[in-house]
Scaffold this active site. Structure first.
Site, PDB file in Angstrom:
ATOM      1  N   CYS A 267       7.438   1.690   6.825  1.00 27.57           N
ATOM      2  CA  CYS A 267       5.780   1.747   7.619  1.00 27.57           C
ATOM      3  C   CYS A 267       5.808   3.465   7.947  1.00 27.57           C
ATOM      4  CB  CYS A 267       6.427   0.526   8.288  1.00 27.57           C
ATOM      5  SG  CYS A 267       6.198  -0.319   8.073  1.00 27.57           S
TER       6      CYS A 267
ATOM      7  N   ARG B 276       8.296  -6.420  13.281  1.00 29.63           N
ATOM      8  CA  ARG B 276       9.154  -5.579  12.610  1.00 29.63           C
ATOM      9  C   ARG B 276      10.795  -6.719  12.012  1.00 29.63           C
ATOM     10  NH1 ARG B 276      12.606  -5.955  18.267  1.00 29.63           N
ATOM     11  NH2 ARG B 276      11.676  -8.305  18.223  1.00 29.63           N
ATOM     12  N   GLU B 277      11.089  -5.639  10.867  1.00 25.31           N
ATOM     13  CA  GLU B 277      12.000  -5.907   9.416  1.00 25.31           C
ATOM     14  C   GLU B 277      13.494  -6.403  10.431  1.00 25.31           C
ATOM     15  OE1 GLU B 277      12.423  -4.501   5.609  1.00 25.31           O
ATOM     16  OE2 GLU B 277      10.616  -3.899   5.797  1.00 25.31           O
TER      17      GLU B 277
ATOM     18  N   ASN C 265       2.624   2.976  15.488  1.00 25.33           N
ATOM     19  CA  ASN C 265       3.287   3.602  14.364  1.00 25.33           C
ATOM     20  C   ASN C 265       3.939   4.498  13.887  1.00 25.33           C
ATOM     21  OD1 ASN C 265       3.841   0.759  13.820  1.00 25.33           O
ATOM     22  ND2 ASN C 265       3.800   0.682  11.531  1.00 25.33           N
TER      23      ASN C 265
ATOM     24  N   THR D 281       0.410  -1.316  -0.332  1.00 24.30           N
ATOM     25  CA  THR D 281       0.012   0.102  -0.130  1.00 24.30           C
ATOM     26  C   THR D 281       0.984   1.318   0.138  1.00 24.30           C
ATOM     27  OG1 THR D 281       0.262  -0.358   2.626  1.00 24.30           O
ATOM     28  CG2 THR D 281      -1.710  -1.134   0.916  1.00 24.30           C
TER      29      THR D 281
ATOM     30  N   PHE E  45      12.871   2.744  21.242  1.00 18.06           N
ATOM     31  CA  PHE E  45      12.743   3.378  20.950  1.00 18.06           C
ATOM     32  C   PHE E  45      13.023   5.327  21.398  1.00 18.06           C
ATOM     33  CE2 PHE E  45       9.736   0.411  18.640  1.00 18.06           C
ATOM     34  CZ  PHE E  45       9.985   0.679  17.342  1.00 18.06           C
TER      35      PHE E  45
END
Length: 457
Positions: A284, A156-157, A232, A84, A273
């Site tokens: 993302c 999470r990649e 996100n 997307t 984070f």
């Protein structure tokens, strides 16, 4: 159950392989025959730690791939896992979702109830849009003969398998009781962690007896769709905040690494984070914050905090370039080596990364750019082949005759480099470590002019 995953990207491949491992007969559908052939041959079509082993173990047994949508006819659950991407106005491009929905609708079975799952990150209200397309394509009635639900991914990649098999939460958005029962059964092995020893030997995950229990959370479709965007955007705000603290730390002579650690000790804040970087990026965060902001503006409820986080992130790219300018003065004709092209380590995803705006800015100043990444160079070159940059075969090559080295991605490999050799090959031994990742004291002993972000060294 019989499961179909439409799309063999980061979400589709991981979802399909994981569901096949826990006993579901799973088919991946993709129009890309190369990816289809990879999976059927027991190879992962993407780089994700551990995924090759899972696909190799299950290919030809409970996992297969196809370019045809015929398997939808016998499916209990169909996941839509297509891309997307962002449009020019920041909103999500749903063309791939719509195309997948039409093909699914043409193959739905009137004799069985099918749950169609929006796994892709999609705008609020997309479940209703997909249901309408399915009704038109199939002639069946939504909620009676099929249901469209939201089940957002939180992968999470680089850690996707760990996140799938040991998730903090599984969010399922539907008010349809039959769909809820099917999804509970589908995810029961994961929620209850009913894994055999074979799964654990194949996963790149350390055994953790203190791992928190997975929360299975049911809500309506719109709220589930919104949860992914809200999550996100919040994480993006948190990264922008600590990067702003880093910029102010430099001005005041404080150390952002210690500040972040002190903040993270507060359980209400948490340490995750709060790591300094050259700015958040990836497939993302930019897309999801852009879509959420555009939607809020469209409906007259602008999310000013999200807007500020996006603007602050853009300033972070310029801040890093400015630090290089301050050190080298004119960049015209200067050679700068870039270490890291992916947005994070342990992935080959080089789509929307921090390297792109930073390299563009450096080129505008006349710099010569040499780049290296352990996994992401092929994708970066495919996407940005027009850039006049030199792709190095090894990381050490980026230092040859360079006036500066800039670490953008904190790959573990970069800590193990022959830094003495790199020092000897540079014109000017300056390093900008945008992740505060390298060992400053050791590099300074060699003779490097080392600089981090938000620190006094």
């Amino acid at each position: 159950m019989n499961v179909v995953c439409v799309g063999s990207g980061y979400v589709g491949s991981v979802t399909a392989a994981a569901l096949a491992m826990i006993g579901h007969d799973t088919t991946v559908i993709d129009v890309d025959l190369h990816k289809v052939n990879c999976i059927n041959a027991g190879r992962s079509p993407i780089f994700e730690p551990g995924l090759d082993s899972l696909i190799q173990h299950k290919a030809g047994a409970s996992l297969k791939a196809s370019a045809s949508f015929n398997d939808v006819h016998d499916a209990d659950v169909v996941f839509i896992c297509v891309g997307t991407p962002s449009l020019s106005d920041g909103t999500a491009d749903l063309n791939y979702v719509k195309a997948a929905a039409r093909s699914i609708g043409e193959n739905l079975n009137a004799e069985r109830f099918t749950v169609v799952v929006n796994k892709s990150t999609v705008p609020v209200g997309t479940a209703e849009l997909v249901a309408m397309i399915l009704e038109e394509a199939s002639g069946l009635k939504s909620e009676d003969q099929f249901a469209v639900i939201s089940n957002p991914e939180f992968l999470r990649e680089g850690f996707a398998l760990e996140d799938f098999f040991f998730p903090d939460r599984v969010v399922v958005g539907t008010l349809n009781l039959k769909a809820r029962m099917i999804m509970r059964e589908l995810y029961r092995p994961i929620v209850e962690q009913l894994y055999d020893g074979k799964i654990m030997t194949l996963l790149p995950v350390k055994h953790n007896t203190k791992r928190q229990k997975t929360v299975y959370f049911e809500t309506d479709a719109k709220s589930a769709e919104f949860i992914k965007y809200a999550s996100n955007a919040f994480l993006a705000v948190k990264i922008s905040y600590i990067n702003e603290i880093a910029r102010l730390s430099e001005a005041l002579g404080a150390n952002v690494s210690d500040i972040a650690k002190g903040m993270g000790l507060d359980s209400r804040v948490g340490e995750k984070f709060l790591q300094v970087s050259s700015g958040w990026s990836g497939s993302c965060f930019p897309k999801d914050t852009g879509e959420l902001l555009a939607t809020s503006q469209k409906y007259g409820e602008e999310l000013s905090i999200v807007k500020a986080a996006i603007e602050s992130n853009q300033r972070m790219y310029q801040f890093c370039v400015h630090k290089i300018q301050q050190k080298l003065k004119s960049l015209n004709g200067k050679t700068i080596g870039i270490l890291g092209l992916t947005f994070k380590p342990d992935t080959d995803d080089a789509r929307q990364t921090q390297a792109i705006p930073i390299i563009h800015k450096l080129l505008q100043f006349g710099a010569r750019i040499k780049v290296h990444d352990p996994k992401g160079m092929n994708m970066f070159q495919t996407l940005h082949g027009e850039l006049p940059i030199y792709f190095c075969n090894n990381a050490e090559e980026t230092a040859d005759r360079a006036n500066a080295l800039v670490l953008l991605t904190h790959w573990k490999d970069y800590r193990q480099l022959d830094w003495k050799r790199m020092y000897d090959s540079m014109k000017n031994p300056y390093i900008l470590d945008t992740r505060n990742f390298l060992t400053a004291i050791e590099l300074q002993k060699i003779g490097f002019d080392y600089e981090g972000i938000g620190t006094s060294y």
